[in-house]
Motif scaffolding. Structure first.
Motif, short mmCIF file in Angstrom:
data_model
loop_
_atom_site.label_atom_id
_atom_site.label_comp_id
_atom_site.label_asym_id
_atom_site.label_seq_id
_atom_site.Cartn_x
_atom_site.Cartn_y
_atom_site.Cartn_z
N ASN A 156 -2.56 8.54 12.93
CA ASN A 156 -3.52 7.56 12.97
C ASN A 156 -3.97 7.24 14.47
OD1 ASN A 156 -5.42 5.72 12.66
ND2 ASN A 156 -4.51 4.73 10.51
N PRO A 157 -4.90 7.52 14.82
CA PRO A 157 -5.14 7.11 16.32
C PRO A 157 -5.36 5.77 16.45
CG PRO A 157 -6.83 8.56 15.68
CD PRO A 157 -5.91 8.44 14.35
N VAL A 158 -5.82 5.11 15.60
CA VAL A 158 -6.45 3.52 15.63
C VAL A 158 -5.02 2.62 16.29
CG1 VAL A 158 -7.17 1.57 14.42
CG2 VAL A 158 -7.98 3.75 14.01
N GLU A 159 -5.44 1.90 17.44
CA GLU A 159 -4.45 0.89 17.72
C GLU A 159 -4.24 -0.05 16.76
OE1 GLU A 159 -5.26 -0.99 21.64
OE2 GLU A 159 -5.88 0.99 22.48
N ILE B 54 -14.78 1.57 11.59
CA ILE B 54 -13.50 1.78 10.84
C ILE B 54 -13.35 1.01 9.63
CG2 ILE B 54 -11.01 0.93 11.08
CD1 ILE B 54 -11.31 1.51 14.27
N ARG C 91 0.69 -1.19 0.06
CA ARG C 91 0.00 -0.12 -0.05
C ARG C 91 0.79 1.38 -0.06
NH1 ARG C 91 -5.53 -1.41 1.89
NH2 ARG C 91 -5.36 -3.47 2.66
N MET D 66 -11.03 3.32 18.76
CA MET D 66 -11.15 4.05 17.80
C MET D 66 -10.38 5.38 17.76
SD MET D 66 -15.08 4.87 16.07
CE MET D 66 -14.70 6.80 16.12
N VAL D 67 -10.25 6.16 18.77
CA VAL D 67 -9.71 7.54 18.74
C VAL D 67 -8.45 7.43 19.60
CG1 VAL D 67 -11.81 8.81 18.03
CG2 VAL D 67 -11.23 8.47 20.37
N TYR E 157 -11.66 9.75 12.84
CA TYR E 157 -11.15 9.84 14.01
C TYR E 157 -10.94 11.14 14.61
CZ TYR E 157 -9.93 5.47 12.16
OH TYR E 157 -9.89 4.39 11.44
N PHE F 101 -14.91 -1.40 15.15
CA PHE F 101 -14.21 -1.90 14.21
C PHE F 101 -15.44 -1.83 13.03
CE2 PHE F 101 -10.98 -3.57 16.74
CZ PHE F 101 -9.98 -3.18 15.95
N GLY G 193 -2.61 10.35 7.30
CA GLY G 193 -3.34 9.59 7.96
C GLY G 193 -2.91 8.01 8.30
N ASN H 128 -6.19 -5.55 7.40
CA ASN H 128 -6.97 -4.73 6.47
C ASN H 128 -6.58 -3.33 6.07
OD1 ASN H 128 -7.46 -2.86 8.29
ND2 ASN H 128 -9.45 -3.67 8.93
N GLY H 129 -5.32 -2.89 6.43
CA GLY H 129 -4.70 -1.75 5.81
C GLY H 129 -4.99 -0.52 6.68
N GLU H 130 -5.91 -0.56 7.53
CA GLU H 130 -6.07 0.58 8.31
C GLU H 130 -4.94 1.16 9.00
OE1 GLU H 130 -9.18 2.08 8.10
OE2 GLU H 130 -8.62 3.80 9.51
N GLY I 76 -13.55 4.45 8.07
CA GLY I 76 -11.92 4.85 8.74
C GLY I 76 -11.14 5.31 7.50
N ASN I 77 -9.92 5.63 7.63
CA ASN I 77 -9.17 6.17 6.66
C ASN I 77 -8.96 5.40 5.46
OD1 ASN I 77 -8.34 8.47 7.85
ND2 ASN I 77 -6.73 7.50 9.11
N SER I 78 -9.13 4.07 5.58
CA SER I 78 -9.05 2.96 4.36
C SER I 78 -10.43 2.27 4.53
CB SER I 78 -7.81 2.33 4.46
OG SER I 78 -8.04 1.18 5.62
#
Lengths: 388, 298
Positions: free
Chosen positions: A247-250, B137, A180, B240-241, B160, B134, A198, A258-260, B141-143
């Protein structure tokens, strides 16, 4: 009519309470008897400070097999190869390993030790962040025990009495999904480029997650900070957030896949572990230890002072610090604490060592006081740095 | 029943004395029936509350208010204000949207629509935590699927953020409001509207003077409920944030159960105490208003 109905309801309620109380009382003696039996059998194991105290390793194995169980806590199976380590230990000695709360934290471990004294389901052994090992030792929560290879553990990575000793560690690394991301970032400076908008995540938030905290420390080192000054790290993430890259996602295996979270700052052993895990699923996960922000840290092992299975707990430590156990950590891309001595005597698996992400130089560690101060700065400033 | 009707023509003082005596008797019997509940409440709420108070006012082993002071400044204060703001917005927006949705469903002639919406609300109102995070997301979400398909990222969309979190909280708050308010809307008698119309009232006048005053207790109750739900939510926001939106529940978790901070447990307890105070204040606003308008529903 009305009052008789209330009486019936009341009676029913009283009966329910009485029955549940009765049930609770009924189960209590059973637990008490169990604890009593195991305590008398392993009385000597509970105070042993080395295998020699019990008459050698064979005697320790015998006592541990008699206990037949080991309670471990907060050991995620996909973290530093713990899944295989638990399985190998269980099969080798015929001991049932009860793994509790695999995604928990060091604070959860200390809480479990404090609140479950004398209970069968208390954890036997702990895998703690160094700061928790130090504070736990100060509070007298651990049983001192020296594994056979204790002397080979480098100075500064063990407690002199054997209350705790470092087990494995690694460097802060940048993982990147090469499918990606056309050009993977190699340094912290790279992360600020607009092309990573992001996309830059961490394994949790640094006021809670040890690896994210290390990420901020590494960012500080990369931006003119030092072990005494973590503020440049906070400033770096503030800039990263302002650039829209944070990007705040853990990041977890799921979000990576899944590429997040296509770029993730995490321990090199976790990121490297993802590489293997995802190769079959079409994710090309690349791992770099950034040259501008090298930060290494180790976790520590300790035995619960009130371990319900004291012999099994001691055998677990002996297993982890044997050549076999250390190589299993190495297989999970973690750097075991005995690696230097194992490399000099040739017992380290060279193929596994070759697969570790490349790092120049020897790791430096902040002192306890420096870490404590950095945490205070972080706790006060992190929210302000990334919120909004 | 029969007894009361036969007693009705009797002189007034006698009747009231008789009724009073009866009520007193049932009340005392009722108390013993409620005893197990009271014991349960005492154990389930009293013990933790005592532990919380004890911990919150202890610092370094001695009684002190240092934890409370600490919990009301700097990053902790920011988190508390942000939590209150988020919960208030979610509560008011959720209550309004939920009330309109419920009214649409109640007045609809389609029985199937009503059943479908109520069932869906029952499910969605309980959809929360990490799975909810999820789901969002993966979608926005971003993707996320929609973000990439519709190119929302280039339009400045960011899940977010504060408003992203409001949106996600509304996702379970609106259905909850629907469940709360539908019975009250059903209780609005058609005769009241007919009476109003016969007297020449417009629809607006009917709602202004009859509908909304009657619904006020339920609406307020809904707002309080949604406020509490959003105020206490934790897992969704954590997944999430992270710390991008400072929330008091996240701060408590960081201080209580992390790999980094040591010795902040009592600050976490003080933060919990602050939360209880905020919840108490909200209830204190709600209760008198509710009592004032509750007479309409008798």
């Amino acid at each position: 009519m009305q009052s008789s109905r209330t009486r019936i309801v009341g009676l029913a309620a009283v009966l329910t309470v009485a029955t549940s109380l009765g049930a609770a009382c009924g189960s209590a003696p059973a637990t008490g008897a169990q604890t009593g039996a195991s305590a008398s059998a392993a009385n000597s194991a509970a105070t042993a400070t080395s295998a020699a105290d019990l008459g050698g390793l064979d005697k320790l194995v015998e006592a541990a097999k008699k206990e037949g169980q080991l309670n471990v806590i907060t050991l995620p199976p996909d973290w530093a190869n713990y899944g295989e380590i638990i399985k190998t230990f269980g099969e080798k000695y015929g001991i049932k390993v009860n793994s509790e709360n695999p995604d928990g934290s060091s604070a959860d471990e200390i809480n479990a030790v404090k609140t479950r004294k004398g209970q069968d389901r208390a954890p036997d052994v702990l895998d703690l962040g160094t700061a928790f090992a130090l504070s736990g030792a100060k509070e007298g929560l651990f049983a001192p025990y020296k594994v056979q290879s204790f002397d080979k553990i480098p100075e500064g990575q063990k407690d002199a009495q054997g209350n705790w000793y470092n087990d494995y560690g690694g460097y802060v690394s940048i993982g990147c999904d090469a499918k990606r991301i056309p050009a993977c970032p190699q340094t912290f400076a790279d992360l600020l480029k607009p092309e990573y908008k992001g996309k830059v995540a961490m394994n949790g938030n640094p006021t809670k997650s040890g690896s994210a905290f290390a990420g901020v420390f590494a960012a500080a080192l990369a931006n003119g900070g030092s072990f005494d000054d973590i503020q440049p790290g906070l400033d770096f993430f503030k800039k990263l957030k302002a650039a829209g890259n944070y990007n705040p996602v853990e990041s977890t295996p799921a979000t990576v896949q899944n590429g997040e979270t296509p770029i993730s700052i995490d321990w090199d052993y976790l990121n490297s572990g993802y590489t293997d895990q995802f190769a079959a699923k079409g994710v090309d996960w690349k791992v770099t230890v950034p040259a501008d922000g090298k930060y290494a840290n180790f976790y520590a092992q300790a035995i619960n002072k009130w371990a319900p299975h004291p012999a099994a707990a001691r055998l677990w430590e002996e297993f982890l610090y044997s050549t076999e156990g250390q190589n299993l950590w190495l297989k999970g891309y973690a750097r075991p604490v005995l690696l230097p001595s194992m490399q000099s005597d040739g017992s380290a698996d060279a193929a596994l060592v070759a697969k570790l992400p490349k790092v120049e130089g020897t790791p430096q560690f902040p002192t306890d006081a420096q870490v404590t101060k950095a945490k205070e700065v972080l706790a006060a400033g992190w929210g302000a740095a990334v919120s909004g | 029943m029969i007894e009361t009707t036969s007693a009705a023509p009797a002189p007034l003082p006698l009747k009231s004395r008789g009724e009073g005596g009866g009520r007193a008797r049932t009340r005392s019997a009722g108390w013993t029936g409620a005893l197990p509940l009271l014991v349960f409440v005492g154990l389930a709420f009293g013990v933790p509350a005592a532990a919380l108070l004890g911990g919150a006012f202890t610092a370094g082993g001695a009684p002190s208010t240092a934890n409370l002071t600490e919990s009301l400044r700097g990053a902790y204060l920011t988190a508390m204000l942000s939590s209150v703001k988020l919960s208030a917005i979610v509560a008011v927006a959720g209550a309004v949207l939920g009330a309109f949705l419920a009214q649409a469903v109640v007045t609809s002639r389609l029985r199937a629509l009503r059943e479908a919406v109520l069932t869906a609300s029952g499910v969605l109102a309980n959809f929360g935590g990490v799975p909810l995070a999820f789901a969002w997301i993966a979608t926005l979400g971003n993707s996320g699927v929609l973000t990439t398909r519709l190119g929302l990222g280039d339009l400045g969309w960011n899940l977010y953020s504060f408003w992203g979190l409001v949106l996600v909280y509304l996702y379970f708050s609106v259905p909850l409001m629907v469940l709360v308010i539908v019975p009250a809307l059903d209780g609005l008698r058609p005769q009241w509207r007919e009476a109003a119309q016969n007297n020449g009232a417009t629809t607006w006048q009917f709602w202004r003077h009859v509908g909304i005053p009657v619904l006020t207790p339920t609406l307020l109750g809904g707002v309080v409920l949604l406020f509490g739900g959003a105020f206490a939510a934790y897992a969704t926001a954590a997944a999430m944030v992270g710390t991008v939106v400072p929330l008091v529940t996240l701060q408590i978790a960081d201080a209580l159960a992390g790999n980094v901070l040591i010795g902040h447990e009592n600050v976490a307890l003080a933060l919990s105490l602050d939360m209880i105070v905020v919840a108490g204040l909200v209830m204190a606003v709600y209760l008198p208003l509710q009592r004032r308008s509750a007479r309409w529903l008798r």
